[in-house]
Design a protein around this motif. Structure first.
Motif, short mmCIF file in Angstrom:
data_model
loop_
_atom_site.label_atom_id
_atom_site.label_comp_id
_atom_site.label_asym_id
_atom_site.label_seq_id
_atom_site.Cartn_x
_atom_site.Cartn_y
_atom_site.Cartn_z
N GLY A 1 94.37 94.76 41.03
CA GLY A 1 94.73 95.87 40.16
C GLY A 1 94.46 97.21 40.81
O GLY A 1 95.27 98.14 40.70
N ALA A 2 93.34 97.31 41.52
CA ALA A 2 93.01 98.56 42.21
C ALA A 2 94.04 98.87 43.28
O ALA A 2 94.42 100.02 43.50
N LYS A 3 94.52 97.82 43.93
CA LYS A 3 95.50 98.00 45.01
C LYS A 3 96.88 98.33 44.46
O LYS A 3 97.58 99.21 44.98
N ASP A 4 97.27 97.63 43.37
CA ASP A 4 98.64 97.76 42.85
C ASP A 4 98.79 98.78 41.73
O ASP A 4 99.90 99.14 41.37
N GLY A 5 97.67 99.21 41.15
CA GLY A 5 97.74 100.20 40.08
C GLY A 5 98.07 99.64 38.72
O GLY A 5 98.40 100.39 37.80
N GLN A 6 97.99 98.33 38.57
CA GLN A 6 98.24 97.70 37.28
C GLN A 6 97.47 96.37 37.24
O GLN A 6 97.18 95.80 38.29
N PRO A 7 97.14 95.87 36.04
CA PRO A 7 96.30 94.66 35.97
C PRO A 7 96.97 93.45 36.57
O PRO A 7 98.15 93.19 36.34
N GLN A 8 96.19 92.70 37.37
CA GLN A 8 96.72 91.51 38.02
C GLN A 8 95.90 90.27 37.71
O GLN A 8 96.32 89.16 38.04
N ASN A 9 94.74 90.45 37.10
CA ASN A 9 93.85 89.32 36.81
C ASN A 9 93.41 89.33 35.35
O ASN A 9 92.29 88.94 35.03
N TYR A 10 94.31 89.74 34.47
CA TYR A 10 93.96 89.93 33.07
C TYR A 10 93.46 88.65 32.41
O TYR A 10 92.44 88.64 31.71
N ALA A 11 94.15 87.54 32.64
CA ALA A 11 93.75 86.28 32.01
C ALA A 11 92.36 85.86 32.46
O ALA A 11 91.55 85.38 31.65
N THR A 12 92.07 86.03 33.74
CA THR A 12 90.75 85.68 34.25
C THR A 12 89.68 86.59 33.66
O THR A 12 88.59 86.14 33.28
N ILE A 13 90.00 87.87 33.55
CA ILE A 13 89.06 88.82 32.96
C ILE A 13 88.77 88.46 31.50
O ILE A 13 87.62 88.47 31.05
N ALA A 14 89.82 88.10 30.77
CA ALA A 14 89.65 87.70 29.37
C ALA A 14 88.77 86.45 29.26
O ALA A 14 87.92 86.35 28.36
N ALA A 15 88.96 85.52 30.17
CA ALA A 15 88.16 84.29 30.15
C ALA A 15 86.70 84.57 30.48
O ALA A 15 85.79 83.97 29.88
N ILE A 16 86.47 85.49 31.42
CA ILE A 16 85.10 85.88 31.75
C ILE A 16 84.43 86.54 30.55
O ILE A 16 83.28 86.25 30.21
N ARG A 17 85.17 87.44 29.91
CA ARG A 17 84.61 88.12 28.74
C ARG A 17 84.22 87.12 27.65
O ARG A 17 83.17 87.27 26.99
N LYS A 18 85.03 86.12 27.46
CA LYS A 18 84.76 85.12 26.43
C LYS A 18 83.53 84.29 26.78
O LYS A 18 82.74 83.90 25.91
N ALA A 19 83.33 84.05 28.07
CA ALA A 19 82.23 83.17 28.51
C ALA A 19 80.91 83.90 28.69
O ALA A 19 79.85 83.29 28.57
N PHE A 20 80.97 85.19 28.97
CA PHE A 20 79.75 85.93 29.33
C PHE A 20 79.14 86.61 28.12
O PHE A 20 79.81 87.31 27.37
N THR A 21 77.82 86.45 27.98
CA THR A 21 77.08 87.11 26.92
C THR A 21 76.32 88.29 27.50
O THR A 21 75.49 88.13 28.39
#
Length: 238
Positions: free
Chosen positions: A53-73
Motif C-alpha cells: 500500500g505504501a508503494k502503490d498508494g492504495q490498500p493491497q493487504n486489506y483482507a489480511t489486515i482485517a483478519a489480524i484486527r479480528k485476531a489481535f486483542t
C-alpha cells in the motif's frame, strides 16, 4: 509501549532492508498467527504496515489486515498507503485504533489536518521517515527537500501529538537506533511524543531508548532475527 512490527507484502509478514523491496525476507507466511503470538507473550500493542500500500498508494493487504484486527486483542496501529479520508474512515470503522499517516503529512497536509480535527491526536499518528535529516515519502522511493524537524513542527501546529520517526538508513540493519536524531527532534519539538523505529538490535537498545526518554519503541528485525524475544519485551514494556 513496545510495538512488535508486522510488515505486510503480498499477504505475508516480511522484513525489508533499508526499505528495499528487492531485499525482502519472509518472516511468517501467516501474519495472523504471528499477531496471536504477540498476545500470547503478554503484549497488547501491534504495529502493522501495508508495504504494498505504501508503494502503490492504495490498500493491497486489506483482507489480511482485517483478519489480524479480528485476531489481535489490544491496540493496533496501521500505516501504509492511507491517502484519502474515505480509506482512513474505512480502517477506523474496521477497528484499527491508530492510523499512521506518512507521505500525506507532506503532500496532503489539509487531509491530515481534517483527520486530526475529526478523530483527534490519539487516533491519528504521523509517520516521519527520513535520511540525513530529510523526509522520505511514497514507500521511501522519493527523497524530499523538507527537513524532518520542519514537518514535525508543522504537524504539531496542526494538532498532532504522536510521531513515529524512522531513520531509513537504520531500518532493518540491526545497527542500533539513531538516538541522536530523536534527541535533536525532541529538542526542537518538546511537546511531541516520539516513537522510535528502525535499527533496534536487542533489549539493551530498548532500555537505552527508554533511559533517553523514549518509552515507545517499534521492533521488527530484531524479533525476526531472534535477537530479542517477545516475553523479554513484555517484561520491559511500559
Amino acid at each position: 509501549m513496545i510495538f512488535p512490527a508486522i510488515d505486510l507484502k503480498a499477504g505475508q509478514s516480511v522484513r525489508l532492508y533499508q526499505g528495499d523491496f528487492d531485499q525482502t525476507t519472509v518472516v511468517n507466511a501467516d501474519p495472523v498467527a504471528q499477531a496471536r503470538t504477540v498476545n500470547a507473550a503478554g503484549l497488547q500493542q501491534l504495529h502493522v504496515v501495508d508495504l504494498d500500500g505504501a508503494k502503490d498508494g492504495q490498500p493491497q493487504n486489506y483482507a489480511t489486515i482485517a483478519a489480524i484486527r479480528k485476531a489481535f486483542t489490544g491496540l493496533m496501529e496501521l500505516g501504509g498507503g492511507i491517502r484519502s479520508f474515505e480509506l482512513a474512515q474505512r480502517y477506523l470503522t474496521l477497528g484499527i485504533d491508530r492510523l499512521i499517516l506518512g507521505s500525506v503529512a507532506l503532500t496532503q497536509p489539509a487531509l491530515v489536518k481534517r483527520l486530526l480535527a475529526e478523530y483527534g491526536p490519539e487516533r491519528i499518528v504521523i509517520g516521519i521517515d527520513g535520511q540525513d535529516g530529510y523526509v522520505a515519502i511514497n514507500g521511501w522511493f522519493e527523497q524530499s527537500q523538507t527537513k524532518m524537524s520542519q514537518l514535525m513542527r508543522d504537524m504539531v501546529q496542526a494538532g498532532a501529538r504522536h510521531f513515529i520517526v524512522t531513520d531509513v538508513a537504520r531500518d532493518g540493519t540491526l545497527r542500533g537506533p539513531n538516538i541522536g536524531l530523536y534527541l535533536q527532534l525532541k529538542e526542537k519539538c518538546p511537546e511531541a511524543n516520539l516513537i522510535a523505529s528502525g535499527g533496534v538490535r536487542n533489549l539493551s537498545d530498548v532500555q537505552l531508548l527508554q533511559a533517553s526518554g523514549f518509552q515507545d519503541v517499534i521492533i521488527g528485525k530484531a524479533l525476526a532475527a531472534g535477537k530479542v524475544t517477545l516475553p523479554a519485551l513484555a517484561e520491559v514494556d511500559g
